[in-house]
Design an enzyme around this catalytic site. Structure first.
Site, PDB file in Angstrom:
ATOM      1  N   GLY A  28       0.808  -1.219   0.000  1.00 33.47           N
ATOM      2  CA  GLY A  28       0.000   0.000   0.000  1.00 33.47           C
ATOM      3  C   GLY A  28       0.835   1.260   0.000  1.00 33.47           C
ATOM      4  O   GLY A  28       0.328   2.355  -0.259  1.00 33.47           O
ATOM      5  N   ALA A  29       2.141   1.134   0.290  1.00 32.30           N
ATOM      6  CA  ALA A  29       3.016   2.321   0.277  1.00 32.30           C
ATOM      7  C   ALA A  29       3.206   2.810  -1.156  1.00 32.30           C
ATOM      8  O   ALA A  29       3.040   2.051  -2.122  1.00 32.30           O
ATOM      9  CB  ALA A  29       4.363   1.976   0.904  1.00 32.30           C
ATOM     10  N   MET A  72       5.807   4.447  -3.922  1.00 28.90           N
ATOM     11  CA  MET A  72       7.221   4.630  -4.258  1.00 28.90           C
ATOM     12  C   MET A  72       7.331   5.599  -5.432  1.00 28.90           C
ATOM     13  O   MET A  72       6.829   5.310  -6.517  1.00 28.90           O
ATOM     14  CB  MET A  72       7.850   3.284  -4.642  1.00 28.90           C
ATOM     15  CG  MET A  72       9.284   3.417  -5.096  1.00 28.90           C
ATOM     16  SD  MET A  72      10.109   1.814  -5.316  1.00 28.90           S
ATOM     17  CE  MET A  72       9.433   1.315  -6.890  1.00 28.90           C
ATOM     18  N   PRO A  73       7.948   6.763  -5.214  1.00 21.78           N
ATOM     19  CA  PRO A  73       8.079   7.713  -6.330  1.00 21.78           C
ATOM     20  C   PRO A  73       8.748   7.055  -7.540  1.00 21.78           C
ATOM     21  O   PRO A  73       9.707   6.296  -7.404  1.00 21.78           O
ATOM     22  CB  PRO A  73       8.960   8.822  -5.738  1.00 21.78           C
ATOM     23  CG  PRO A  73       8.704   8.746  -4.256  1.00 21.78           C
ATOM     24  CD  PRO A  73       8.519   7.287  -3.968  1.00 21.78           C
ATOM     25  N   GLY A 131      13.803   8.142  -9.124  1.00 21.84           N
ATOM     26  CA  GLY A 131      14.688   8.268  -7.970  1.00 21.84           C
ATOM     27  C   GLY A 131      16.088   8.632  -8.428  1.00 21.84           C
ATOM     28  O   GLY A 131      16.426   8.519  -9.610  1.00 21.84           O
ATOM     29  N   LEU A 132      16.905   9.054  -7.480  1.00 15.12           N
ATOM     30  CA  LEU A 132      18.312   9.354  -7.776  1.00 15.12           C
ATOM     31  C   LEU A 132      19.138   8.094  -7.522  1.00 15.12           C
ATOM     32  O   LEU A 132      19.137   7.562  -6.409  1.00 15.12           O
ATOM     33  CB  LEU A 132      18.824  10.481  -6.871  1.00 15.12           C
ATOM     34  CG  LEU A 132      20.306  10.839  -7.084  1.00 15.12           C
ATOM     35  CD1 LEU A 132      20.503  11.596  -8.393  1.00 15.12           C
ATOM     36  CD2 LEU A 132      20.850  11.652  -5.908  1.00 15.12           C
ATOM     37  N   GLY A 133      19.846   7.636  -8.544  1.00 17.64           N
ATOM     38  CA  GLY A 133      20.785   6.536  -8.373  1.00 17.64           C
ATOM     39  C   GLY A 133      22.110   7.065  -7.836  1.00 17.64           C
ATOM     40  O   GLY A 133      22.502   8.188  -8.146  1.00 17.64           O
ATOM     41  N   ASP A 166      18.093   6.049  -4.140  1.00 16.82           N
ATOM     42  CA  ASP A 166      18.491   4.642  -4.199  1.00 16.82           C
ATOM     43  C   ASP A 166      19.967   4.503  -3.870  1.00 16.82           C
ATOM     44  O   ASP A 166      20.810   5.149  -4.496  1.00 16.82           O
ATOM     45  CB  ASP A 166      18.229   4.082  -5.598  1.00 16.82           C
ATOM     46  CG  ASP A 166      18.645   2.623  -5.710  1.00 16.82           C
ATOM     47  OD1 ASP A 166      17.815   1.753  -5.387  1.00 16.82           O
ATOM     48  OD2 ASP A 166      19.809   2.350  -6.085  1.00 16.82           O
ATOM     49  N   TYR A 221      28.056   0.338  -2.595  1.00 14.72           N
ATOM     50  CA  TYR A 221      28.483   1.572  -3.278  1.00 14.72           C
ATOM     51  C   TYR A 221      29.507   2.339  -2.442  1.00 14.72           C
ATOM     52  O   TYR A 221      30.110   3.303  -2.929  1.00 14.72           O
ATOM     53  CB  TYR A 221      27.291   2.480  -3.596  1.00 14.72           C
ATOM     54  CG  TYR A 221      26.210   1.838  -4.439  1.00 14.72           C
ATOM     55  CD1 TYR A 221      26.436   0.657  -5.165  1.00 14.72           C
ATOM     56  CD2 TYR A 221      24.940   2.411  -4.530  1.00 14.72           C
ATOM     57  CE1 TYR A 221      25.426   0.080  -5.919  1.00 14.72           C
ATOM     58  CE2 TYR A 221      23.942   1.838  -5.286  1.00 14.72           C
ATOM     59  CZ  TYR A 221      24.180   0.666  -5.976  1.00 14.72           C
ATOM     60  OH  TYR A 221      23.177   0.106  -6.724  1.00 14.72           O
ATOM     61  N   LYS A 250      20.403  -1.771  -0.076  1.00 14.01           N
ATOM     62  CA  LYS A 250      20.473  -3.174  -0.507  1.00 14.01           C
ATOM     63  C   LYS A 250      21.433  -3.961   0.371  1.00 14.01           C
ATOM     64  O   LYS A 250      22.517  -3.478   0.711  1.00 14.01           O
ATOM     65  CB  LYS A 250      20.920  -3.249  -1.976  1.00 14.01           C
ATOM     66  CG  LYS A 250      20.087  -2.365  -2.890  1.00 14.01           C
ATOM     67  CD  LYS A 250      20.508  -2.423  -4.344  1.00 14.01           C
ATOM     68  CE  LYS A 250      19.887  -1.272  -5.113  1.00 14.01           C
ATOM     69  NZ  LYS A 250      20.640  -0.028  -5.012  1.00 14.01           N
ATOM     70  N   HIS A 265      20.476  -7.522  -2.879  1.00 15.62           N
ATOM     71  CA  HIS A 265      21.141  -6.952  -4.060  1.00 15.62           C
ATOM     72  C   HIS A 265      21.292  -7.969  -5.195  1.00 15.62           C
ATOM     73  O   HIS A 265      21.143  -7.632  -6.368  1.00 15.62           O
ATOM     74  CB  HIS A 265      22.510  -6.395  -3.640  1.00 15.62           C
ATOM     75  CG  HIS A 265      23.001  -5.282  -4.495  1.00 15.62           C
ATOM     76  ND1 HIS A 265      23.708  -4.208  -4.002  1.00 15.62           N
ATOM     77  CD2 HIS A 265      22.895  -5.041  -5.831  1.00 15.62           C
ATOM     78  CE1 HIS A 265      24.017  -3.376  -4.989  1.00 15.62           C
ATOM     79  NE2 HIS A 265      23.535  -3.867  -6.098  1.00 15.62           N
TER      80      HIS A 265
END
Length: 316
Positions: free
Chosen positions: A10-11, A13-14, A17-19, A44, A49, A78, A111
């Site tokens: 139900g949430a 998620m735009p 997004g910015l990677g 994200d 990273y 992740k 991931h």
């Protein structure tokens, strides 16, 4: 107003997004701030990273300055492969939260479906240049991720780089408590992923496209390789809409109800990559772009091709 995808929890998620992969620690704090000021609400990231502290500093600055409230943001990270063993999952998530200086994530993804030998090395290699597996199975790892939801550390859990058979194994797992809400996969006009996206959508799993611009900055790119941003056919479509090729490549995913996480640390391009809500691609142009598919991967994952859970040997 930015559009969003509804998760099976139900949430919302735009959809853009910015990677942050390959964003150097020195640049990524500023990139996150620029993005949030430009209207991005989805960021994200990932432990592997090696820049989550800096990503967190950018998020925190925007919250502290009153630009945005935590509950308006959708923060993704992740679980890295060297933390797949049951005893390591929660600690890995807590490390990410402490680096980001957050008390919860909106979405935590596995991931890869492949567990790797635990230890300091993020990529433990053998003499042949193949990664060394651990003793885990991704179904056991999933059970530990479910506990993170119950503990309030993450609002939702999902997967990344899973193929159809692996997704079905999770969905059919006896005693499954939470279905994956999202599968994050490489996707762009040269790897359109139609079958995998349709399968995920049929199961109520949203899809996020990584490397939507073909990852031009990846370290192993060849000079003579295919380039989405320079593709004359994509450029011709962009000219028609008076948009950049990057904006067309991003919109291509939005039209398919796929979330998309373009990476940039350039403030002009970060803003430009968000100016994708004032036009639509025609059915004809979508079909043209889909016809560019050649199952070409930025990430062939050769380093893991002998792993028992290597995802890319399947048709999809």
């Amino acid at each position: 107003m930015e559009s969003a995808l509804t998760l099976n929890t139900g949430a919302r998620m735009p959809v853009v997004g910015l990677g942050t992969w390959k964003s150097s620690p020195g640049e990524v704090t500023e990139a996150v701030k620029v993005a949030i000021l430009a209207g991005y609400r989805h960021i994200d990231g990932a432990h592997v990273y090696e820049n989550e502290k800096e990503v967190g500093a950018g998020i925190r600055a925007m919250i502290d300055q009153g630009v945005v409230k935590r509950e308006e943001l959708f923060i993704v990270s992740k679980l890295w492969c060297t933390y797949h063993e049951r005893s390591l999952v929660r600690g890995a998530c807590e490390k990410t939260l402490s680096d980001l200086k957050l008390d919860h994530l909106d979405l935590y993804l596995m991931h890869f479906p492949m567990g790797l030998k635990p230890g300091e090395e993020l990529f433990p290699f053998d003499a042949e240049g193949q990664v060394i597996p651990d003793n885990s199975s991704f179904l056991e790892t999933w059970e530990e991720m479910e506990k993170l939801v119950d503990a309030g550390l993450v609002k939702a859990i999902g997967i990344s780089n899973f193929n159809r058979e692996q997704i079905e194994a999770v969905l059919n797992k006896p005693g499954l408590k939470y279905k994956p809400v999202n599968n994050q996969i490489e996707c762009h006009p040269y790897l359109t992923q139609e079958k995998l996206i349709n399968f995920c959508h049929s199961k109520g799993i949203t899809v996020t496209a990584y490397s939507p611009l073909g990852s031009p900055e990846r370290p192993w790119a060849n000079a003579d390789e295919l380039s989405h941003l320079k593709d004359p056919q994509i450029r011709a479509i962009a000219d028609k809409y008076k948009k950049t090729t990057a904006q067309v490549l991003i919109r291509f995913h939005i039209e398919r109800n796929v979330a998309v996480i373009p990476k940039s640390t350039n403030s002009g391009r970060i803003k430009e990559n968000f100016q994708v809500f004032d036009f639509k691609l025609s059915k004809e142009d979508m079909n043209t772009i889909l016809s560019f598919n050649r199952n070409w991967r930025v990430f062939p994952m050769d380093w893991a091709s002998k792993h028992k859970d290597f995802p890319l040997n399947a048709e999809y």
